[in-house]
Design a protein around this motif. Structure first.
Motif, PDB file in Angstrom:
ATOM      1  N   SER A  65      25.730  10.595  66.075  1.00 40.23           N
ATOM      2  CA  SER A  65      26.382  11.376  64.912  1.00 40.23           C
ATOM      3  C   SER A  65      27.772  11.121  65.394  1.00 40.23           C
ATOM      4  CB  SER A  65      26.102  12.914  65.030  1.00 40.23           C
ATOM      5  OG  SER A  65      27.121  13.564  64.564  1.00 40.23           O
ATOM      6  N   PRO A  66      28.648  10.730  64.375  1.00 42.69           N
ATOM      7  CA  PRO A  66      30.279  10.590  64.512  1.00 42.69           C
ATOM      8  C   PRO A  66      30.722  11.836  64.715  1.00 42.69           C
ATOM      9  CG  PRO A  66      29.387   9.615  62.369  1.00 42.69           C
ATOM     10  CD  PRO A  66      28.119  10.236  62.987  1.00 42.69           C
ATOM     11  N   VAL A  67      30.283  12.874  64.161  1.00 43.59           N
ATOM     12  CA  VAL A  67      31.062  14.187  64.259  1.00 43.59           C
ATOM     13  C   VAL A  67      30.996  14.672  65.650  1.00 43.59           C
ATOM     14  CG1 VAL A  67      31.068  16.515  63.751  1.00 43.59           C
ATOM     15  CG2 VAL A  67      30.908  14.780  61.746  1.00 43.59           C
ATOM     16  N   LYS A  68      29.623  14.556  66.323  1.00 45.07           N
ATOM     17  CA  LYS A  68      29.324  14.852  67.376  1.00 45.07           C
ATOM     18  C   LYS A  68      30.256  14.217  68.570  1.00 45.07           C
ATOM     19  CE  LYS A  68      25.638  15.487  70.935  1.00 45.07           C
ATOM     20  NZ  LYS A  68      26.138  14.266  71.860  1.00 45.07           N
ATOM     21  N   ASN A  69      30.382  13.065  68.315  1.00 50.17           N
ATOM     22  CA  ASN A  69      30.669  12.107  69.362  1.00 50.17           C
ATOM     23  C   ASN A  69      32.439  12.300  69.359  1.00 50.17           C
ATOM     24  OD1 ASN A  69      28.936   9.892  70.733  1.00 50.17           O
ATOM     25  ND2 ASN A  69      28.119  10.172  68.627  1.00 50.17           N
ATOM     26  N   SER A  70      32.856  12.612  68.145  1.00 52.95           N
ATOM     27  CA  SER A  70      34.360  12.847  68.012  1.00 52.95           C
ATOM     28  C   SER A  70      34.676  14.386  68.762  1.00 52.95           C
ATOM     29  CB  SER A  70      34.916  12.937  66.534  1.00 52.95           C
ATOM     30  OG  SER A  70      34.622  11.568  66.158  1.00 52.95           O
ATOM     31  N   LEU A  71      33.655  15.231  68.549  1.00 48.02           N
ATOM     32  CA  LEU A  71      34.221  16.495  69.184  1.00 48.02           C
ATOM     33  C   LEU A  71      33.980  16.542  70.782  1.00 48.02           C
ATOM     34  CD1 LEU A  71      32.063  18.833  66.768  1.00 48.02           C
ATOM     35  CD2 LEU A  71      34.551  18.881  66.890  1.00 48.02           C
ATOM     36  N   GLU A  72      33.126  15.542  71.312  1.00 53.81           N
ATOM     37  CA  GLU A  72      32.884  15.621  72.647  1.00 53.81           C
ATOM     38  C   GLU A  72      34.002  14.681  73.272  1.00 53.81           C
ATOM     39  OE1 GLU A  72      27.812  16.382  73.199  1.00 53.81           O
ATOM     40  OE2 GLU A  72      28.803  13.980  73.173  1.00 53.81           O
ATOM     41  N   ARG A  73      34.743  14.120  72.704  1.00 53.69           N
ATOM     42  CA  ARG A  73      35.899  13.316  73.446  1.00 53.69           C
ATOM     43  C   ARG A  73      37.144  13.819  73.072  1.00 53.69           C
ATOM     44  NH1 ARG A  73      37.253   8.966  70.627  1.00 53.69           N
ATOM     45  NH2 ARG A  73      35.988   8.314  68.738  1.00 53.69           N
ATOM     46  N   ASN A  74      38.195  13.266  73.615  1.00 59.91           N
ATOM     47  CA  ASN A  74      39.682  13.678  73.597  1.00 59.91           C
ATOM     48  C   ASN A  74      39.963  12.827  72.471  1.00 59.91           C
ATOM     49  OD1 ASN A  74      42.085  14.944  73.565  1.00 59.91           O
ATOM     50  ND2 ASN A  74      42.758  13.715  75.511  1.00 59.91           N
ATOM     51  N   VAL A  75      39.788  13.330  71.178  1.00 56.67           N
ATOM     52  CA  VAL A  75      40.390  12.580  69.786  1.00 56.67           C
ATOM     53  C   VAL A  75      41.632  13.054  69.403  1.00 56.67           C
ATOM     54  CG1 VAL A  75      39.572  12.124  67.498  1.00 56.67           C
ATOM     55  CG2 VAL A  75      37.980  12.312  69.081  1.00 56.67           C
ATOM     56  N   GLN A  76      42.400  12.027  69.216  1.00 57.38           N
ATOM     57  CA  GLN A  76      43.847  12.148  68.758  1.00 57.38           C
ATOM     58  C   GLN A  76      43.751  12.774  67.281  1.00 57.38           C
ATOM     59  OE1 GLN A  76      46.761   8.981  69.544  1.00 57.38           O
ATOM     60  NE2 GLN A  76      47.964   9.742  67.829  1.00 57.38           N
TER      61      GLN A  76
END
Length: 129
Positions: free
Chosen positions: A109-120
């Motif tokens: 999931s792109p949403v899950k992966n974005s939420l789990e890391r420090n996304v600018q």
């Protein structure tokens, strides 16, 4: 403390903006029910790879905010502490297969992966003329 109608899209966009998110992007997501259709299609494709027929699939995400923190009434994290995702399926598979499919869907999931890391997160503004 001020009461807010979180069933109102503009209120949710205000909350998103106060949390540091882009208000226009939040409105786009809240108003466009088809925005994440490709994510659902990807999940269906993944099921097909496993030989599973998906008749229908609905994915809902929810989370709780501490509005007192978000509104600056007390100290703390103004964002979500956790997000819950619920898959509602009509699928030709047993529970074990569905659990494996959901696990794989969450893994990619792109949403899950974005939420789990420090996304600018970038923000801009433009004036209405």
């Amino acid at each position: 403390m001020e009461s807010k109608d979180i069933g109102d899209i503009d209120t949710l966009a205000d909350i998103a903006e106060a949390s540091g998110l882009n208000r226009d992007e939040a409105l786009k997501m809240l108003n466009d029910k088809k925005l994440y259709v490709q994510n659902v299609r990807d999940d269906q494709y993944e099921a097909k790879r496993y030989g599973i027929k998906v008749n229908s699939l609905e994915v809902n995400a929810s989370g709780q905010l501490d509005l007192n923190v978000m509104l600056g009434l007390k100290e703390g994290n103004p964002g979500f502490n956790e997000v819950d995702v619920q898959f509602t399926v009509d699928i030709d598979a047993d529970d074990k297969q569905v659990e494996e499919l959901v696990s794989k869907a969450m893994e990619i999931s792109p949403v899950k992966n974005s939420l789990e890391r420090n996304v600018q997160v970038n923000s801009t503004f433009k004036r209405n003329k």
